[in-house]
Design a protein around this motif. Structure first.
Motif, PDB file in Angstrom:
ATOM      1  N   SER A 180       0.829  -1.208   0.000  1.00  0.00           N
ATOM      2  CA  SER A 180       0.000   0.000   0.000  1.00  0.00           C
ATOM      3  C   SER A 180       0.863   1.257   0.000  1.00  0.00           C
ATOM      4  CB  SER A 180      -0.936   0.001   1.219  1.00  0.00           C
ATOM      5  OG  SER A 180      -1.770  -1.141   1.183  1.00  0.00           O
ATOM      6  N   GLU A 181       1.957   1.211   0.766  1.00  0.00           N
ATOM      7  CA  GLU A 181       2.867   2.362   0.784  1.00  0.00           C
ATOM      8  C   GLU A 181       3.413   2.634  -0.618  1.00  0.00           C
ATOM      9  OE1 GLU A 181       6.275   2.148   3.512  1.00  0.00           O
ATOM     10  OE2 GLU A 181       7.433   3.357   2.084  1.00  0.00           O
ATOM     11  N   ALA A 182       3.831   1.566  -1.302  1.00  0.00           N
ATOM     12  CA  ALA A 182       4.394   1.734  -2.641  1.00  0.00           C
ATOM     13  C   ALA A 182       3.328   2.229  -3.622  1.00  0.00           C
ATOM     14  CB  ALA A 182       5.007   0.414  -3.127  1.00  0.00           C
ATOM     15  N   VAL A 183       2.120   1.673  -3.511  1.00  0.00           N
ATOM     16  CA  VAL A 183       1.027   2.064  -4.419  1.00  0.00           C
ATOM     17  C   VAL A 183       0.671   3.537  -4.231  1.00  0.00           C
ATOM     18  CG1 VAL A 183      -1.459   1.810  -4.779  1.00  0.00           C
ATOM     19  CG2 VAL A 183       0.010  -0.214  -4.766  1.00  0.00           C
ATOM     20  N   MET A 184       0.472   3.955  -2.991  1.00  0.00           N
ATOM     21  CA  MET A 184       0.057   5.339  -2.750  1.00  0.00           C
ATOM     22  C   MET A 184       1.149   6.322  -3.175  1.00  0.00           C
ATOM     23  SD  MET A 184      -2.063   4.689   0.779  1.00  0.00           S
ATOM     24  CE  MET A 184      -2.640   6.354   1.028  1.00  0.00           C
ATOM     25  N   ALA A 185       2.397   5.917  -2.981  1.00  0.00           N
ATOM     26  CA  ALA A 185       3.502   6.788  -3.392  1.00  0.00           C
ATOM     27  C   ALA A 185       3.627   6.836  -4.912  1.00  0.00           C
ATOM     28  CB  ALA A 185       4.804   6.305  -2.757  1.00  0.00           C
ATOM     29  N   ALA A 186       3.368   5.710  -5.590  1.00  0.00           N
ATOM     30  CA  ALA A 186       3.436   5.699  -7.056  1.00  0.00           C
ATOM     31  C   ALA A 186       2.317   6.556  -7.648  1.00  0.00           C
ATOM     32  CB  ALA A 186       3.353   4.263  -7.575  1.00  0.00           C
ATOM     33  N   LEU A 187       1.124   6.466  -7.058  1.00  0.00           N
ATOM     34  CA  LEU A 187       0.002   7.291  -7.519  1.00  0.00           C
ATOM     35  C   LEU A 187       0.333   8.772  -7.333  1.00  0.00           C
ATOM     36  CD1 LEU A 187      -2.928   5.211  -5.956  1.00  0.00           C
ATOM     37  CD2 LEU A 187      -2.536   5.530  -8.418  1.00  0.00           C
ATOM     38  N   ALA A 188       0.856   9.122  -6.157  1.00  0.00           N
ATOM     39  CA  ALA A 188       1.203  10.515  -5.873  1.00  0.00           C
ATOM     40  C   ALA A 188       2.303  10.992  -6.824  1.00  0.00           C
ATOM     41  CB  ALA A 188       1.656  10.644  -4.414  1.00  0.00           C
ATOM     42  N   ASP A 189       3.271  10.097  -7.088  1.00  0.00           N
ATOM     43  CA  ASP A 189       4.372  10.432  -7.996  1.00  0.00           C
ATOM     44  C   ASP A 189       3.831  10.757  -9.393  1.00  0.00           C
ATOM     45  OD1 ASP A 189       7.211  10.618  -8.658  1.00  0.00           O
ATOM     46  OD2 ASP A 189       6.915   8.758  -9.785  1.00  0.00           O
ATOM     47  N   GLY A 190       2.783  10.048  -9.790  1.00  0.00           N
ATOM     48  CA  GLY A 190       2.198  10.274 -11.116  1.00  0.00           C
ATOM     49  C   GLY A 190       1.129  11.349 -11.132  1.00  0.00           C
ATOM     50  N   GLY A 191       0.768  11.877  -9.962  1.00  0.00           N
ATOM     51  CA  GLY A 191      -0.255  12.916  -9.898  1.00  0.00           C
ATOM     52  C   GLY A 191      -1.651  12.407 -10.220  1.00  0.00           C
ATOM     53  N   VAL A 192      -1.912  11.149  -9.857  1.00  0.00           N
ATOM     54  CA  VAL A 192      -3.214  10.541 -10.147  1.00  0.00           C
ATOM     55  C   VAL A 192      -3.736   9.846  -8.885  1.00  0.00           C
ATOM     56  CG1 VAL A 192      -2.906  10.251 -12.636  1.00  0.00           C
ATOM     57  CG2 VAL A 192      -1.991   8.516 -11.059  1.00  0.00           C
ATOM     58  N   THR A 193      -4.957   9.323  -8.967  1.00  0.00           N
ATOM     59  CA  THR A 193      -5.535   8.609  -7.825  1.00  0.00           C
ATOM     60  C   THR A 193      -6.071   7.257  -8.293  1.00  0.00           C
ATOM     61  OG1 THR A 193      -7.842   9.297  -8.064  1.00  0.00           O
ATOM     62  CG2 THR A 193      -6.337  10.840  -6.952  1.00  0.00           C
ATOM     63  N   MET A 194      -6.539   6.466  -7.345  1.00  0.00           N
ATOM     64  CA  MET A 194      -7.116   5.166  -7.693  1.00  0.00           C
ATOM     65  C   MET A 194      -8.296   5.326  -8.651  1.00  0.00           C
ATOM     66  SD  MET A 194      -5.490   2.531  -6.641  1.00  0.00           S
ATOM     67  CE  MET A 194      -6.685   1.229  -6.965  1.00  0.00           C
ATOM     68  N   ALA A 195      -8.949   6.480  -8.609  1.00  0.00           N
ATOM     69  CA  ALA A 195     -10.097   6.716  -9.494  1.00  0.00           C
ATOM     70  C   ALA A 195      -9.675   6.715 -10.964  1.00  0.00           C
ATOM     71  CB  ALA A 195     -10.763   8.045  -9.143  1.00  0.00           C
ATOM     72  N   ASP A 196      -8.396   6.982 -11.215  1.00  0.00           N
ATOM     73  CA  ASP A 196      -7.895   7.013 -12.599  1.00  0.00           C
ATOM     74  C   ASP A 196      -7.475   5.630 -13.103  1.00  0.00           C
ATOM     75  OD1 ASP A 196      -7.914   9.951 -12.938  1.00  0.00           O
ATOM     76  OD2 ASP A 196      -6.405   9.894 -11.350  1.00  0.00           O
ATOM     77  N   MET A 197      -7.352   4.665 -12.200  1.00  0.00           N
ATOM     78  CA  MET A 197      -6.829   3.346 -12.575  1.00  0.00           C
ATOM     79  C   MET A 197      -7.929   2.486 -13.197  1.00  0.00           C
ATOM     80  SD  MET A 197      -3.693   3.592 -11.826  1.00  0.00           S
ATOM     81  CE  MET A 197      -3.761   5.373 -11.994  1.00  0.00           C
ATOM     82  N   ASP A 198      -7.592   1.854 -14.327  1.00  0.00           N
ATOM     83  CA  ASP A 198      -8.539   0.970 -15.014  1.00  0.00           C
ATOM     84  C   ASP A 198      -8.250  -0.506 -14.740  1.00  0.00           C
ATOM     85  OD1 ASP A 198      -9.775   3.182 -16.334  1.00  0.00           O
ATOM     86  OD2 ASP A 198      -8.066   3.229 -17.713  1.00  0.00           O
ATOM     87  N   VAL A 199      -7.065  -0.796 -14.233  1.00  0.00           N
ATOM     88  CA  VAL A 199      -6.672  -2.191 -14.013  1.00  0.00           C
ATOM     89  C   VAL A 199      -5.587  -2.228 -12.942  1.00  0.00           C
ATOM     90  CG1 VAL A 199      -4.948  -2.086 -15.875  1.00  0.00           C
ATOM     91  CG2 VAL A 199      -5.869  -4.320 -15.174  1.00  0.00           C
ATOM     92  N   LEU A 200      -5.564  -3.319 -12.191  1.00  0.00           N
ATOM     93  CA  LEU A 200      -4.516  -3.519 -11.178  1.00  0.00           C
ATOM     94  C   LEU A 200      -3.935  -4.913 -11.348  1.00  0.00           C
ATOM     95  CD1 LEU A 200      -2.926  -3.043  -8.513  1.00  0.00           C
ATOM     96  CD2 LEU A 200      -4.974  -3.738  -7.262  1.00  0.00           C
ATOM     97  N   ALA A 201      -2.612  -4.995 -11.421  1.00  0.00           N
ATOM     98  CA  ALA A 201      -1.925  -6.288 -11.442  1.00  0.00           C
ATOM     99  C   ALA A 201      -0.992  -6.332 -10.243  1.00  0.00           C
ATOM    100  CB  ALA A 201      -1.138  -6.468 -12.734  1.00  0.00           C
ATOM    101  N   ALA A 202      -1.007  -7.436  -9.514  1.00  0.00           N
ATOM    102  CA  ALA A 202      -0.267  -7.498  -8.262  1.00  0.00           C
ATOM    103  C   ALA A 202       0.433  -8.836  -8.099  1.00  0.00           C
ATOM    104  CB  ALA A 202      -1.218  -7.262  -7.085  1.00  0.00           C
ATOM    105  N   GLY A 203       1.607  -8.797  -7.495  1.00  0.00           N
ATOM    106  CA  GLY A 203       2.370 -10.026  -7.282  1.00  0.00           C
ATOM    107  C   GLY A 203       2.902 -10.139  -5.872  1.00  0.00           C
ATOM    108  N   ASN A 204       2.805 -11.339  -5.318  1.00  0.00           N
ATOM    109  CA  ASN A 204       3.366 -11.656  -4.007  1.00  0.00           C
ATOM    110  C   ASN A 204       3.461 -13.176  -3.919  1.00  0.00           C
ATOM    111  OD1 ASN A 204       2.133 -12.140  -0.754  1.00  0.00           O
ATOM    112  ND2 ASN A 204       4.151 -11.320  -1.187  1.00  0.00           N
ATOM    113  N   LEU A 205       4.671 -13.689  -3.791  1.00  0.00           N
ATOM    114  CA  LEU A 205       4.855 -15.147  -3.874  1.00  0.00           C
ATOM    115  C   LEU A 205       4.665 -15.870  -2.559  1.00  0.00           C
ATOM    116  CD1 LEU A 205       7.932 -15.658  -6.201  1.00  0.00           C
ATOM    117  CD2 LEU A 205       5.516 -15.860  -6.760  1.00  0.00           C
TER     118      LEU A 205
END
Lengths: 139, 400
Positions: free
Chosen positions: B28-53
């Motif tokens: 979540s920390e990485a996601v929120m920082a990436a969104l802020a870095d891009g100047g966008v919010t979750m409302a702008d996202m059309d798809v989410l891909a996630a990985g954790n082994l």
């Protein structure tokens, strides 16, 4: 498969591609009849050409060490150090340990000639002895 | 169909030990920082891909519950050490397919203190019958009896095989590669370890699997990385500042290993990397000579050597000479792993394939601070996971 002995005490191979009861110990592989690719495990189809017919072939018992590592740190229960390597047995790559050699880089070198050997892993309550294989320096 | 793909925002957390936070917190920390870095919010996202082994599964939805549940499709992906790159590529494919304008990818892992990866198996208890199990009909564990399953040992053999084929690769050479990456890490505040080691210290440290000593192995640690990708068309509607900082994804490639004679006994990490590199260079229309920096998958020092060759950074068979020329040092002609690489930055498996892209983007944006590769315009990020999967992304600085 390979085990045909019916009387005890019996010897069983660690893996089913080690043959103990048909002449000198040797490894076998499933060879694709179309392209010649070889597999130590069973395959539904050939990973190289998708053929579905396989025949059993004997693997050469002498070869050349193509690469190795000396494992000094392993999972609990695994004795260290040991030498793990890939041996080119007349064109077929075989994975195995090296034995009867000092496990250090002065004594183990890529390109060295090695040959198949077997050793006991112990005997269970039924009197069955498990046998594994390894490679040792060839003269 | 959209022709161009851009990275709009990207972030990696500090890699290391995060005892007080779980994978959901880190992702979540990485996601929120990436969104802020891009100047966008979750409302702008059309798809989410996630990985954790190593977690319990469904990390994408778990993260949504912390950062915003908008009902978009979630793809939970798993592809060994290429998981992060696979997540990113999944978001990219969604945009390329025309289903999305913007997508989010995240990879996260908690590995601090996990120890040796690969190997093991339960030993036979005294008195039990030898009974065959598995595809080889094994009557007992084979790890340590028929070669090694441990990652340091597998990749040691990968490097030693290269040495056998071309010569010149000995213990000291591999240790020098590690010396380089640890030296680079001293400039990376987000690295799990940023201590410089002398060559003697590296060679005399604890041997894990010859020729890999402990500092020559990737560091198990915790961390996450996330990226926001956007279509070229959508980017044009965003602010000039967003366009200026956006990084072009000139190539996004994923390969698996084609059959090779020896691949059933020792993973072939070479052929699929060579194939991925060739495709990536064709897609991007750039050659290896045009790369200003490379982040490659140095899970072990022995692996870095073979990938100089696989990525075409040198002539075939010339990786030893390439290293000895000083080229892959940060002040050399072809800086490799200026982040410190997996050996010191760390290797939280699923985060790695996005974190290495973050590193390249950081330089292309001119935001890498003390470790900035001056004037960097083009970079390549490479990961490989055993099984095998190889991800390569080529990234270019915005012309805006």
């Amino acid at each position: 498969m390979t085990g045909t002995a019916t009387s005890s005490p019996e010897r069983v191979p660690l893996v089913d591609y080690l043959v103990l009861d048909d002449g000198p110990p040797h490894l076998i592989a499933h060879e694709c009849t179309s392209c010649g690719a070889r597999y130590f495990d069973r395959r539904n189809a050939c990973a190289s050409c998708f053929g579905t017919d396989f025949t059993t072939v004997e693997i050469a018992t002498e070869g050349t060490l193509r690469t190795f590592t000396i494992v000094a740190f392993a999972a609990p229960g695994v004795e260290v150090p040991f030498v793990s390597g890939v041996i080119d047995c007349d064109g077929t790559s075989v994975r195995g340990n090296l034995t009867n050699v000092e496990p250090d880089s002065d004594h183990v070198q890529t390109g060295m000639k090695v040959r198949l050997t077997t050793y006991s892993l112990g005997t269970d309550d039924q009197g069955t002895e498990a046998i594994s294989f390894a490679f040792e320096p060839a003269p | 169909m959209s022709d161009e793909i851009w990275i709009l925002g990207i972030n990696m957390t500090k890699f290391g030990k995060h005892f007080d936070r779980d994978v959901i917190d880190l992702a979540s920390e990485a996601v929120m920082a990436a969104l802020a870095d891009g100047g966008v919010t979750m409302a702008d996202m059309d798809v989410l891909a996630a990985g954790n082994l190593m977690g319990s599964g469904g990390i994408g939805q778990q993260v949504q519950k912390q950062v915003g549940q908008t009902g978009i499709p979630v793809y939970n992906v798993s592809n060994a050490c290429a998981t992060g790159a696979t997540a990113l590529r999944t978001a990219i494919m969604s945009i390329k397919a025309g289903e999305s304008e913007m997508g989010l990818a995240v990879g996260v892992e908690k590995l601090a203190g996990v120890g040796l990866l690969g190997g093991g198996g339960s030993a036979k208890k005294d008195g039990q019958e030898w009974e065959p199990h598995g595809r080889y009909g094994a009557v007992g564990p084979t790890d340590g009896r028929i070669g090694t399953d441990t990652m340091p040992g597998v990749f040691a053999q990968v490097g030693m095989e290269y040495g056998h084929k071309y010569g010149g690769a000995d213990f000291e050479l591999f240790a020098k590669i590690s010396e380089k990456n640890h030296a680079h890490s001293t400039l990376n505040p987000l690295a799990a370890y940023s201590k410089r080691f002398t060559l003697d210290e590296i060679m005399n440290d604890m041997m894990i699997a010859y020729p890999n000593t402990r500092p020559m192995c990737s560091a198990n640690c915790d961390g996450a990385a996330a990226a926001v990708v956007v279509s070229g068309e959508k980017l044009k509607s965003l602010s000039l500042e967003q366009q200026r900082r956006a990084v072009k994804v000139s190539a996004s490639v994923l390969t698996s290993d084609p059959w090779q004679e020896a691949c059933q006994v020792l993973p072939d990490v070479n052929t699929l990397t060579r194939n991925a590199a060739q495709t990536a260079y064709e897609q991007a229309g750039v050659g290896p000579d045009e790369l200003d920096l490379v982040e490659l998958h140095d899970c072990f020092a022995t692996a870095e050597l073979v990938h100089y060759d696989n990525l075409g950074l040198c002539e075939k068979g010339g990786a030893v000479d390439f290293f000895n020329s000083g080229a892959p040092w940060r002040d050399g002609s072809k800086p490799v792993n200026v982040s410190g690489g997996l050996q010191s930055k760390g290797h939280p498996i699923s985060a790695t394939g996005i974190a290495n892209i973050w590193e390249v983007c950081h330089h292309l944006r001119g935001e890498a601070g003390d470790r900035q590769i001056e004037g960097a315009k083009v970079g390549l990020a490479h990961v490989i996971g055993l099984g095998s999967a190889c991800g390569i992304h080529i990234l270019e600085k915005s012309a805006a």
